[in-house]
Design a protein around this motif. Sequence first.
Motif, mmCIF file in Angstrom:
data_model
loop_
_atom_site.group_PDB
_atom_site.id
_atom_site.type_symbol
_atom_site.label_atom_id
_atom_site.label_comp_id
_atom_site.label_asym_id
_atom_site.label_seq_id
_atom_site.Cartn_x
_atom_site.Cartn_y
_atom_site.Cartn_z
ATOM 1 N N SER A 57 2.383 56.787 57.602
ATOM 2 C CA SER A 57 2.344 57.638 56.522
ATOM 3 C C SER A 57 3.313 58.867 56.557
ATOM 4 O O SER A 57 3.595 59.560 55.828
ATOM 5 N N ILE A 58 4.269 58.809 57.883
ATOM 6 C CA ILE A 58 4.922 59.974 58.077
ATOM 7 C C ILE A 58 6.564 59.411 57.718
ATOM 8 O O ILE A 58 7.019 58.413 58.044
ATOM 9 N N GLN A 59 7.199 60.471 56.976
ATOM 10 C CA GLN A 59 8.626 59.625 56.729
ATOM 11 C C GLN A 59 9.529 60.590 57.569
ATOM 12 O O GLN A 59 10.692 59.834 57.846
ATOM 13 N N ASP A 60 9.212 62.032 57.770
ATOM 14 C CA ASP A 60 10.198 62.632 58.641
ATOM 15 C C ASP A 60 9.674 63.601 59.426
ATOM 16 O O ASP A 60 8.630 63.947 58.840
ATOM 17 N N VAL A 61 10.352 64.094 60.734
ATOM 18 C CA VAL A 61 9.628 65.209 61.164
ATOM 19 C C VAL A 61 10.826 66.284 61.544
ATOM 20 O O VAL A 61 12.070 65.557 62.084
ATOM 21 N N HIS A 62 10.850 67.331 61.141
ATOM 22 C CA HIS A 62 11.983 68.349 61.219
ATOM 23 C C HIS A 62 11.416 69.422 61.841
ATOM 24 O O HIS A 62 10.479 70.176 61.785
ATOM 25 N N GLY A 63 12.599 69.957 63.122
ATOM 26 C CA GLY A 63 12.090 71.164 63.831
ATOM 27 C C GLY A 63 12.489 72.406 62.893
ATOM 28 O O GLY A 63 13.283 72.348 61.955
ATOM 29 N N PHE A 64 11.882 73.339 63.149
ATOM 30 C CA PHE A 64 12.251 74.579 62.255
ATOM 31 C C PHE A 64 13.537 75.617 62.323
ATOM 32 O O PHE A 64 13.864 75.149 63.798
ATOM 33 N N PRO A 65 14.048 75.882 61.710
ATOM 34 C CA PRO A 65 15.620 76.424 62.113
ATOM 35 C C PRO A 65 15.412 77.845 62.567
ATOM 36 O O PRO A 65 14.389 78.380 62.784
ATOM 37 N N LEU A 66 16.368 78.143 63.605
ATOM 38 C CA LEU A 66 16.436 79.620 64.121
ATOM 39 C C LEU A 66 16.338 80.714 62.950
ATOM 40 O O LEU A 66 17.145 80.396 61.965
ATOM 41 N N CYS A 67 15.716 81.717 63.113
ATOM 42 C CA CYS A 67 15.939 83.000 62.472
ATOM 43 C C CYS A 67 17.371 83.360 62.423
ATOM 44 O O CYS A 67 17.930 83.480 63.488
#
Length: 70
Positions: A57-67
């Motif tokens: 069911s997953i299309q993609d996984v993204h890490g959060f960007p830095l502040c």
Amino acid sequence: MTWQQKIQYFIGQPVGVSFVNGQGTSGILCGVSDGKLLVIEYLYQAQFALKQYDIYSIQDVHGFPLCPNQ
């Protein structure tokens, strides 16, 4: 790089998950087990839940960007 290759670098980190149905979620990636992606999500107040999402069911996984620097 496919999301399956990226997730090893994101374990223990905040991630955004996009699904093939167009929806998404975010939380801390705990890992993969038995064909499911394990993510801890915030519910409300001081409550969190470990959610399991089927790999298909997953299309993609993204890490959060830095502040940005303030």
